[in-house]
Write an enzyme that holds these catalytic residues in place. Structure first.
Site, short mmCIF file in Angstrom:
data_model
loop_
_atom_site.label_atom_id
_atom_site.label_comp_id
_atom_site.label_asym_id
_atom_site.label_seq_id
_atom_site.Cartn_x
_atom_site.Cartn_y
_atom_site.Cartn_z
N GLU A 37 -32.82 40.23 -19.05
CA GLU A 37 -34.68 40.27 -19.33
C GLU A 37 -35.22 41.53 -18.66
O GLU A 37 -36.05 42.04 -19.31
CB GLU A 37 -35.10 38.94 -18.96
CG GLU A 37 -34.42 37.89 -19.51
CD GLU A 37 -34.53 37.98 -21.01
OE1 GLU A 37 -35.21 38.36 -21.65
OE2 GLU A 37 -33.64 37.48 -21.73
N LEU B 64 -32.34 37.41 -28.78
CA LEU B 64 -33.02 36.94 -29.72
C LEU B 64 -33.84 37.97 -30.51
O LEU B 64 -34.07 37.95 -31.65
CB LEU B 64 -34.35 35.87 -29.10
CG LEU B 64 -34.11 34.66 -28.39
CD1 LEU B 64 -35.02 34.02 -27.86
CD2 LEU B 64 -33.21 33.81 -29.22
NI NI Z 1 -32.74 40.05 -24.99
#
Ligand code: NI
Length: 160
Positions: A132, A90
């Protein structure tokens, strides 16, 4: 409930090492709720706190759309195998690239109640966990891309 601004590649906050969470506070709970809202709003499968500008070791992941994982101070304690696939972020909008990741990981973390948990993941979940957790040490997947970073929209059009 609030949607937070997602930081994008080039912003310094995405390159920093995040700090351990030592206690659960109302403010941290609010951050986690906002991270979930922000991830779902953006149709993401994972989000790390630095992506909303907060240098804390917190990630949220939901690869199934059913029940999110919330990992505080997560660390990978076991990994095996290998998977090669497309990854996106993102914080790197509109782009995708090939990254090799373990096909299996076991992560140890604290949950929202600061209780120790362990979660095993394979395939997409394993990939999301690795991706992450990298954010918490200031790393983006683009550093690991094999070959060119592609335009995600163009790639979709090619496949059709
Ligand atoms: Ni990412």
């Amino acid at each position: 409930m609030a949607i937070r601004n997602i930081r994008e590649i080039g912003e310094e906050v995405l390159t920093k090492k995040c700090k351990m969470v030592t206690e659960m506070t109302p403010r941290t709970r609010e951050l986690i709720e906002d991270m979930l809202d922000t991830m779902y709003e953006a149709n993401g499968v994972g989000l790390a706190a630095p992506q909303v500008g907060i240098l804390k070791r917190i990630v949220v992941i939901d690869t199934t759309g059913e029940d999110p994982y919330i990992f505080i101070n997560p660390r990978i304690v076991e990994s095996s195998g290998e998977q090669v696939g497309q990854e996106a972020c993102l914080s790197v909008p509109g782009k995708t690239g090939q990254v090799t990741r373990p096909n299996y990981v076991r992560v140890a973390a604290l949950d929202v109640n600061m209780k120790e948990i362990q979660v095993e993941g394979t395939e997409l979940l394993a990939r999301a966990i690795c991706h992450e957790l990298d954010h918490l040490d200031g790393h983006l997947y683009v550093e690991k891309v094999e070959g060119p970073l592609k335009d995600a929209v163009a790639e979709d059009e090619e496949e059709e």
